[in-house]
Scaffold this active site. Sequence first.
Site, mmCIF file in Angstrom:
data_model
loop_
_atom_site.group_PDB
_atom_site.id
_atom_site.type_symbol
_atom_site.label_atom_id
_atom_site.label_comp_id
_atom_site.label_asym_id
_atom_site.label_seq_id
_atom_site.Cartn_x
_atom_site.Cartn_y
_atom_site.Cartn_z
ATOM 1 C CG HIS A 1 -2.025 0.739 1.107
ATOM 2 N ND1 HIS A 1 -2.784 1.775 1.681
ATOM 3 C CD2 HIS A 1 -3.002 0.606 0.036
ATOM 4 C CE1 HIS A 1 -3.886 2.200 1.500
ATOM 5 N NE2 HIS A 1 -4.107 1.470 0.388
ATOM 6 C CE LYS B 1 -2.112 4.272 -1.682
ATOM 7 N NZ LYS B 1 -3.023 4.615 -0.546
ATOM 8 C CG ASP C 1 17.203 11.687 -11.500
ATOM 9 O OD1 ASP C 1 17.129 10.800 -12.179
ATOM 10 O OD2 ASP C 1 17.085 12.791 -11.942
#
Length: 301
Positions: free
Chosen positions: A247, A249, A254
């Site tokens: 879950h 996110k 870079d």
Amino acid sequence: MSLSDIISACFGGGSNASSERQAPYLSADDAAQMPLEVFVQRSLESAPSALGQSNAFCDIFRKHIKSGANTAYVAQVVQDSLTRLASNDTDRAAAQWACQILALAAQSSAGGYHPPQVQDQNHSYAQAVASDSAGWEMQQPQQHHKPPQPQAKSDVYVRSYFFPSEESFNALVQFLDSAQSSLDICVFNITDNGIANAIIAAKRRGVDVRIITDDEQLKCKGSDVERLQEDHGIPFKTDNDPSKFMHSKFAVIDQRAVWCGSYNWTVAGRRYNNESVICTNDPETAHAFSSEFNNLWNQFS
């Protein structure tokens, strides 16, 4: 390469150009949100916009310089950008804006350069700087090459975004578009084709892209993750455990900047759901999220 060499690279072959490059518009508000490297590249590509809003763009660049930007690195980015641009009238504007960037950068350093005054309105800023290039080189202090310095604390940003919002969505796309070498994505699901297209664009310009997602969401209608692998060779891994969710996110570009929050990379998240996100280039935060991604990548199948 001297300043006159850089300008010559921009002007070379201009008289034979059959058509002008159409420069995209860039607003000062959008430019102010960009990291230094992206700001320099985009302002050169949109040089007529920069010249038309010269005071605002110069203020933006001064803030970067005051935050401890590496001026030698700025000059290299300018040089690389100019060599990418074709030579025509639009690029003459790019040369003028490039000279302003170089002048401001040099002025901030010890023994800095003061831009020459343009007395004749028929002469461009670029021509004036080119004619004064010997003086510009003479005023530069003798310096030994130094390794890149850690990012100045004052150059660290933390930005907040809220959904539903097309403005916040565009900020995410710009974030993805700014990736130069790596893009690590760890999200519950991806069903928004606008985001998928930005990921594909990153892959096509040579960015190393990896995706981690939830195994159950992978099979949901509209999920783009498998398509990104099959059509574009973008690798992904899942938690491979139906008893729990992957879950997280977040995304890291870079290993230097992070986008994270409640926002699902879905059409519903973009258009309907109340979501919140922060974006930051804080070095410690970027390192922590990069480490977490690598831990999950090594853990998952």
